[in-house]
Design a protein around this motif. Structure first.
Motif, short mmCIF file in Angstrom:
data_model
loop_
_atom_site.label_atom_id
_atom_site.label_comp_id
_atom_site.label_asym_id
_atom_site.label_seq_id
_atom_site.Cartn_x
_atom_site.Cartn_y
_atom_site.Cartn_z
N GLY A 1 -61.93 6.34 56.40
CA GLY A 1 -63.36 6.21 56.64
C GLY A 1 -63.96 5.05 55.86
O GLY A 1 -64.75 4.26 56.40
N THR A 2 -63.57 4.91 54.60
CA THR A 2 -64.06 3.82 53.78
C THR A 2 -63.59 2.48 54.30
O THR A 2 -64.35 1.50 54.37
CB THR A 2 -63.60 4.00 52.32
N SER A 3 -62.32 2.42 54.71
CA SER A 3 -61.76 1.17 55.22
C SER A 3 -62.43 0.74 56.52
O SER A 3 -62.74 -0.44 56.71
CB SER A 3 -60.25 1.32 55.43
N ILE A 4 -62.66 1.69 57.41
CA ILE A 4 -63.33 1.37 58.68
C ILE A 4 -64.75 0.88 58.40
O ILE A 4 -65.22 -0.10 59.00
CB ILE A 4 -63.35 2.60 59.60
N ASP A 5 -65.44 1.54 57.49
CA ASP A 5 -66.82 1.13 57.16
C ASP A 5 -66.86 -0.29 56.62
O ASP A 5 -67.79 -1.05 56.89
CB ASP A 5 -67.42 2.08 56.13
N HIS A 6 -65.84 -0.66 55.82
CA HIS A 6 -65.84 -1.97 55.16
C HIS A 6 -65.07 -3.05 55.91
O HIS A 6 -65.06 -4.21 55.50
CB HIS A 6 -65.29 -1.83 53.74
N SER B 1 -59.44 0.51 64.38
CA SER B 1 -60.39 -0.60 64.48
C SER B 1 -60.67 -0.94 65.94
O SER B 1 -61.78 -1.37 66.29
CB SER B 1 -59.83 -1.83 63.75
N ARG C 1 -65.77 7.39 63.33
CA ARG C 1 -66.78 7.68 62.32
C ARG C 1 -66.15 8.66 61.32
O ARG C 1 -65.53 9.63 61.72
CB ARG C 1 -68.02 8.30 62.96
N TYR D 1 -64.40 11.50 65.38
CA TYR D 1 -64.71 11.76 63.98
C TYR D 1 -63.41 12.03 63.22
O TYR D 1 -62.70 12.99 63.50
CB TYR D 1 -65.66 12.96 63.85
N ASN E 1 -60.85 9.73 51.28
CA ASN E 1 -61.39 9.19 52.53
C ASN E 1 -61.10 7.70 52.67
O ASN E 1 -62.01 6.88 52.87
CB ASN E 1 -62.88 9.48 52.64
#
Length: 334
Positions: free
Chosen positions: A225-230, A261, A266, A214, A222
């Motif tokens: 976190g945003t980059s990993i999500d997208h 990546s 998370r 985490y 963030n």
């Protein structure tokens, strides 16, 4: 399209740790029954990198990165930008190796961090960023100085070798967990540009793949976190504020993003009030003095957003570079 970035292998991480450990100390792994009771976790361990030389994990990556310089580069010296902790870590590493260090710092970086950086023998150059992102202005000045003075330009987090060096925190924690007959189900680690969590996540990816990572960021910052999500690096908008001065990068570095990546992460965010409470809890219950950025990971655990019931949890408390007055100001109303 982002070019492919080198992601350090396990052997590379171990080599970096073997070298950097010559100039660092082993920070303890503290078990807290109080934190376990408060959160419902089976066991909670805290690794206080606040007790590392120069007050944070940063000296690990800085020392390893300086060891990669050619003799000519080392003689001329290096320049980097930083709001504080990398500045101190690099200055301390440079002092240990006899390498001249110039640090560009935002004018609003904490005075305690500026003074400590100079105390390790570094030349400090301040930048006034006005309405612009402070790291962008400082980075521009660092590049200018590198060109004018023929110095090696180092990045505080966007460098695979920095990622490899910071992984020592994770490798060390894994060794300590094994001694305590434990393995982490969840790991909380704060994120600025991502150099630390990139290295730590890789260490656990290779050696403890079942550990859920985490990454903890301040609200409004963030970027990882945003980059990993997208699935691609994104830049957060200007205008955000946080007491976590070391976690205010608007976007993650390419090297840490590539590492994350591969390793997986998370994202979770914390606000200033949660960080203040975590600083107070660390002081009263763990006897640790943490700066806001260093307490963010503990804040994420205490917030209860992530279910840790019955799990073994590892919290990396990343730094303790805070003045007495600032510490009292932050925790007075927590």
């Amino acid at each position: 399209m982002m070019t492919k970035v080198f992601v350090p292998t396990l052997d590379h991480l171990k080599k970096a740790y073997a070298v950097s450990s010559q100039a660092t100390q082993i920070t303890p792994l503290l078990e807290s029954r109080f934190l376990a009771e408060q959160t419902g976790a089976a066991r909670v361990f805290v690794k206080p990198e606040s007790l590392q030389w120069a007050g944070s994990f940063k000296v690990r990556g800085a020392y390893w990165r300086l060891k990669q310089l050619s003799p000519e580069e080392a003689k001329r010296g290096v320049v980097a930008y930083s709001s504080g902790n990398f500045a101190q870590g690099l200055a301390a590493a440079g002092q240990a190796l006899g390498i001249p260090v110039t640090i560009v710092m935002p004018i609003d970086a904490p005075a305690a961090k500026r003074d400590a950086t100079a105390g390790y023998g570094a030349k400090v150059v301040l930048t006034d960023h006005g309405d612009r992102a402070r790291e962008e202005v400082a980075a521009e000045r660092a590049r200018q100085i590198a060109g004018e003075e023929n110095l090696a330009l180092l990045h505080p987090f966007d460098d695979p070798e920095i990622v490899a060096g910071q992984a020592g925190t994770g490798l060390e924690a894994l060794e300590q967990l094994a001694v305590k007959d434990a393995s982490a189900d969840l790991l909380f680690c704060s994120i600025g540009g991502g150099g630390l969590i990139g290295g730590v996540a890789l260490a656990f990816h290779y050696l403890s793949p079942n550990t859920a990572i985490y990454g903890v960021e301040p609200e409004g910052f963030n970027g990882m976190g945003t980059s990993i999500d997208h699935g691609a690096i994104e830049t957060m908008p200007l205008g955000g504020k946080s007491i976590c001065d070391g976690l205010m990068a608007r976007k993650p570095g390419e090297a840490p993003f590539a590492a994350m990546s591969q390793a997986g992460m998370r994202g979770v965010t914390v606000n200033d009030a949660s960080v203040r409470r975590a600083m107070k809890t660390a002081f009263e219950r763990l006897k640790l003095v943490l700066e806001p950025s260093g307490a963010a990971s503990l804040a994420a655990l205490l917030d209860g957003k992530i279910d840790v019931a019955g799990k073994t949890v590892l919290v990396v408390a990343t730094g303790g570079n805070v003045s007495f007055n600032d510490f009292m100001k932050h925790t007075a109303d927590a």
